[in-house]
Scaffold this active site. Sequence first.
Site, PDB file in Angstrom:
ATOM      1  N   HIS A 127      32.717 -12.271 -62.282  1.00 50.17           N
ATOM      2  CA  HIS A 127      33.833 -12.959 -61.644  1.00 50.17           C
ATOM      3  C   HIS A 127      33.433 -14.316 -61.068  1.00 50.17           C
ATOM      4  CE1 HIS A 127      32.265 -11.901 -57.606  1.00 50.17           C
ATOM      5  NE2 HIS A 127      31.863 -10.803 -58.220  1.00 50.17           N
ATOM      6  N   ASP A 128      34.338 -15.277 -61.178  1.00 48.29           N
ATOM      7  CA  ASP A 128      34.232 -16.584 -60.533  1.00 48.29           C
ATOM      8  C   ASP A 128      33.119 -17.465 -61.088  1.00 48.29           C
ATOM      9  OD1 ASP A 128      36.320 -16.119 -58.375  1.00 48.29           O
ATOM     10  OD2 ASP A 128      34.924 -14.501 -57.917  1.00 48.29           O
TER      11      ASP A 128
ATOM     12  N   GLY B 225      28.161 -12.802 -60.142  1.00 45.89           N
ATOM     13  CA  GLY B 225      29.351 -13.523 -59.695  1.00 45.89           C
ATOM     14  C   GLY B 225      29.041 -14.915 -59.173  1.00 45.89           C
TER      15      GLY B 225
END
Length: 236
Positions: free
Chosen positions: A131-132, A149
């Site tokens: 994520h991200d 992440g």
Amino acid sequence: MFSESVISKAGMIHPSAQIASDVKLSEGVEVGPFSVIHSGVKIGARTRIGSHCVIGEGTHIGADNLLHPFSSIGGASQSRGGSEETGAHLEMGDRNVIHEYCTLNRGSLADGGVTRIGNDNLFMAYVHVAHDCRIGDHVVLVNHTTLGGHVQVNNGAVLGAFTAVRQFCRIGAYSFLTESAALSRDAMPYVCMRRIPPTVLGINRVGLRRHGFDEDQIAMISEAHRAVFRRNLSAK
């Protein structure tokens, strides 16, 4: 189930594919057998999606991408509570190649809610992008590379097979990490780094030449490398 408007605008859609009624497929998109495309997805022209792919809610994919079978694009983040977040998504540019069993997660609301991937990237089999993450252009992630992440990978970087990158690290542009590297801190641009512990070996001359750097530019980068790594000077 299929939407009449979706089918009429797209290219070859296998009848076993499951596509949400609000998905927007541009001209020439192909979707292979048993692939699943969730609500809110947008896919650019001529992108080809292989069999058994899953594209998560709200994912935006540009033009001329190739998704090989069994890849998962835009699935829920694996952060705490990530599977319950709504409004987060993944954005991908153009001409990316995503090989088998890659997992590219959407963002988390803790960091803007977006995982962003640029153009002309190659992700080999079993790559994981958490994520991200922010990935630039012309990046190569070799088989089994894993990004935690919030990792940022800048243009032209190459990460060798089985490389693991800790959360929040930044990989400099045109750097090269050899196979099985384990990175828990930032990697400077233009350098080659090896395994465990990560050690700078020199500048990435081969990669720089491939990306059009001339010999004068390479010489200046080499001198900067010597100043930082051979003369104990600061990069600041």
